[in-house]
Write an enzyme that holds these catalytic residues in place. Structure first.
Site, mmCIF file in Angstrom:
data_model
loop_
_atom_site.group_PDB
_atom_site.id
_atom_site.type_symbol
_atom_site.label_atom_id
_atom_site.label_comp_id
_atom_site.label_asym_id
_atom_site.label_seq_id
_atom_site.Cartn_x
_atom_site.Cartn_y
_atom_site.Cartn_z
ATOM 1 C CB SER A 113 55.851 39.574 35.490
ATOM 2 O OG SER A 113 56.233 38.678 36.509
ATOM 3 C CG ASN B 145 57.108 26.581 36.048
ATOM 4 O OD1 ASN B 145 57.456 27.758 36.110
ATOM 5 N ND2 ASN B 145 57.845 25.641 35.485
ATOM 6 C CB THR C 149 15.448 43.609 8.397
ATOM 7 O OG1 THR C 149 14.540 44.059 7.394
ATOM 8 C CG2 THR C 149 14.688 42.810 9.456
ATOM 9 C CG HIS C 150 18.216 44.350 4.970
ATOM 10 N ND1 HIS C 150 19.251 43.509 4.625
ATOM 11 C CD2 HIS C 150 17.109 43.565 5.044
ATOM 12 C CE1 HIS C 150 18.779 42.282 4.458
ATOM 13 N NE2 HIS C 150 17.483 42.283 4.729
ATOM 14 C CB SER D 258 31.903 69.713 20.641
ATOM 15 O OG SER D 258 32.784 70.447 19.833
ATOM 16 C CE LYS E 134 28.995 67.337 17.466
ATOM 17 N NZ LYS E 134 28.455 66.392 16.513
ATOM 18 C CG ASN F 97 29.708 64.679 20.978
ATOM 19 O OD1 ASN F 97 28.850 64.950 20.146
ATOM 20 N ND2 ASN F 97 30.830 65.373 21.104
ATOM 21 C CD GLU G 48 30.622 58.591 19.795
ATOM 22 O OE1 GLU G 48 31.754 59.104 19.922
ATOM 23 O OE2 GLU G 48 29.642 59.208 19.354
ATOM 24 C CE1 TYR H 286 55.164 29.634 33.132
ATOM 25 C CE2 TYR H 286 57.535 29.568 32.795
ATOM 26 C CZ TYR H 286 56.390 30.287 33.049
ATOM 27 O OH TYR H 286 56.450 31.641 33.217
ATOM 28 C CD GLN I 31 56.990 37.251 33.363
ATOM 29 O OE1 GLN I 31 57.428 36.477 34.204
ATOM 30 N NE2 GLN I 31 57.684 38.266 32.900
ATOM 31 C CE LYS J 40 51.281 35.930 35.532
ATOM 32 N NZ LYS J 40 51.861 35.233 34.351
HETATM 33 N N1 ARG Z 1 56.406 35.267 36.506
HETATM 34 C C1 ARG Z 1 56.294 33.970 35.953
HETATM 35 C C2 ARG Z 1 55.025 33.874 35.105
HETATM 36 O O1 ARG Z 1 54.238 34.736 35.168
HETATM 37 C C3 ARG Z 1 56.225 32.964 37.045
HETATM 38 C C4 ARG Z 1 56.665 31.616 36.634
HETATM 39 C C5 ARG Z 1 58.113 31.642 36.359
HETATM 40 N N2 ARG Z 1 58.615 30.355 36.120
HETATM 41 C C6 ARG Z 1 59.817 30.158 35.546
HETATM 42 N N3 ARG Z 1 60.179 28.954 35.370
HETATM 43 N N4 ARG Z 1 60.572 31.153 35.195
HETATM 44 O O2 ARG Z 1 54.826 32.953 34.347
#
Ligand code: ARG
Length: 465
Positions: free
Chosen positions: A30, A117, A162-163, A284, A290, A292, A297, A324, A329, A332
């Site tokens: 991650s 965790n 309205t409508h 455009s 145009k 836009n 949008e 956990y 993960q 995020k």
């Molecule tokens: N990168 C992990 C997360 O975002 C951190 C926690 C990892 N914990 C584990 N027991 N593998 O959740």
């Protein structure tokens, strides 16, 4: 390969006899998205280390070394010199590994009484607290720009719909203040969510707490949390605060999207109520005429992805047994994209709203079509003693005749009008004007210019919230 494995294996070491494949490494890592939490990760680690040292779990020398190492790491990250390694999986292990490189055993002691965790749950909360504070500021800026626009247009009349059909005349200031109300509730919602974000998970360790004599309240104070999370299993496993945030964000985007829809309609040449500054529009590649409304949008479109992130997080959570699981993960990217999309959108809208150019003649012309003051005629008859249902019926007949003749109610002579009710007198013509119509709705929450002026004062006072 082997040397890379050795590097990574320091996190859980001897238990493993073969390295993960490159694909699995990439799949499980991650670091390339959670490294945006680096600063809060360091902040959390320093608070943890300070507590460990105060509780004599590590020495003051170790704490000093950790402080020194973290300062160096922070500056390496800020200057772009820090080397993020996929092999080290996530932001936490990358920073801890570098700390150990810099300060040796003290770095290895940092993780005492802690798990990734509770560490990651703490980081997310710190990150979100900052994000919420920024979002609240941008919401205030947007509200302020809309209040200014309302103030310039307390007396500008347009048809209310309205409508999608002309209903009654309203003032443009009143219309803008409707959005101010929405965004002010959005601010309240964000600040309310912040209360539940601002609780400390650290100390829950992996799931059950720790055998070390930690002082969680001390860490909470250091990090500016209002209180600690009171159950270690809950602390590491729930992400309801992030879901709540995404729900509040989805509502903000929904309000933005409705506003966008109106801006787009109003800017369409067939309506022509407003113009948006050129810097928010594009042309455009083929049609030279145009201009836009791309920003509204896109905002309307981006609402879809923010709503999607809310569903992603709800779905992420629903099947997880305590405590956990690595599923978490996946919280995020939806969360970060929600924050980014929301902040960019609010910033652009605050700027764009300030530059909306209103075209009062076009608004007025539209309000004069569609019998916008028919309700005023009915109300007039009620005030002269006719029951409302009968008044409604009499005016419906009058409107029917006007539709056939292609004229407005105010184009009829007094004699003609009186054929629909003998209660109608000469004072009716003032009632049928657009100005008379809006001015008559003179109570809290009404569209009368005087009410809009008071509402502006109230809305400005609320900006401190
Ligand atoms: N990168 C992990 C997360 O975002 C951190 C926690 C990892 N914990 C584990 N027991 N593998 O959740």
């Amino acid at each position: 390969m082997t040397s890379q494995f050795n590097k990574k294996s320091e996190a859980w070491s001897a238990r493993f006899s073969e390295p993960v494949s490159d694909l699995v490494k990439r799949y499980t890592a991650s670091v390339f998205f959670d490294n945006r939490m680096a600063t809060v990760d360091i902040q959390g680690s320093l608070a943890h280390a300070e507590m460990l040292s105060a509780q004599k779990i590590i020495s003051t020398e170790d704490y000093a070394a950790i402080q020194r190492g973290m300062a160096q790491i922070q500056s390496e990250i800020e200057s772009g010199q820090f080397e993020w390694l996929l092999d080290l999986e996530d932001v936490h292990l990358n920073i801890e590994k570098r700390l150990t490189e810099l300060v040796g055993d003290a770095g290895k002691r940092l993780h005492t009484g802690r798990s990734r965790n509770d560490q990651v749950a703490t980081d997310i909360r710190l990150y979100m607290r900052n994000a919420i504070d920024q979002i609240a500021d941008f919401l205030r800026a947007l509200r302020s720009a809309l209040i200014d626009l309302a103030e310039k247009n307390t007396d500008t009349i347009l048809p209310g719909f309205t409508h999608m059909q002309v209903a009654q005349p309203i003032t443009f200031g009143h219309h803008m203040l409707a959005y101010v109300e929405m965004f002010s509730r959005d601010t309240e919602r964000m600040l309310d969510c912040r209360k539940r974000v601002n609780r400390l998970p650290l100390g829950a360790a992996a799931l059950a707490g720790t055998t070390f004599p930690i002082d969680r309240e001390r860490v909470a104070r250091t990090l500016g949390f209002d209180e600690v999370c009171y159950n270690s299993l809950d602390a590491v496993s729930d992400r309801d605060f992030a879901i709540e945030f995404c729900a509040a964000a989805a509502l903000i985007m929904t309000h933005i999207s409705r506003m966008s829809e109106e801006l787009i309609i109003w800017m369409s040449p067939r309506v022509g109520f407003i113009d948006i500054a050129d810097r928010f529009c594009t042309g455009s590649s083929i049609m030279p005429q145009k201009k836009n409304p791309d920003v509204p949008e896109l905002a309307r479109g981006k609402t879809g992805r923010v709503n999607g992130h809310l569903i992603a997080l709800l779905t992420l959570m629903k099947g997880q047994p305590l405590a956990y699981n690595k599923d978490n993960q996946e919280d995020k990217e939806p969360l970060f994209d929600t924050v980014d999309t929301l902040i960019d959108t609010l910033r652009i809208f605050a700027d764009m709203a300030g530059g909306i150019q209103v075209k009062p003649e076009a608004m007025r012309a539209a309000a004069l079509q569609g019998y916008a003051t028919a309700t005023d005629l009915a109300d007039y008859l009620v005030k002269k003693g006719l029951p409302f249902r009968d008044a409604h019926e009499a005016v419906a007949h009058a409107v029917k005749t006007c539709v056939e003749k292609g004229c407005d109610l105010s184009d009829m002579s007094l004699e003609e009008l009186q054929t629909y009710s003998p209660l109608i007198a000469g004072d009716i013509f003032q009632v049928l004007t657009l100005e008379g119509s809006v001015a008559a709705r003179n109570h809290i929450g009404g569209t009368a210019p005087d009410q809009v002026r008071s509402a502006i004062v109230r809305a400005r006072q609320k900006l401190t919230l």
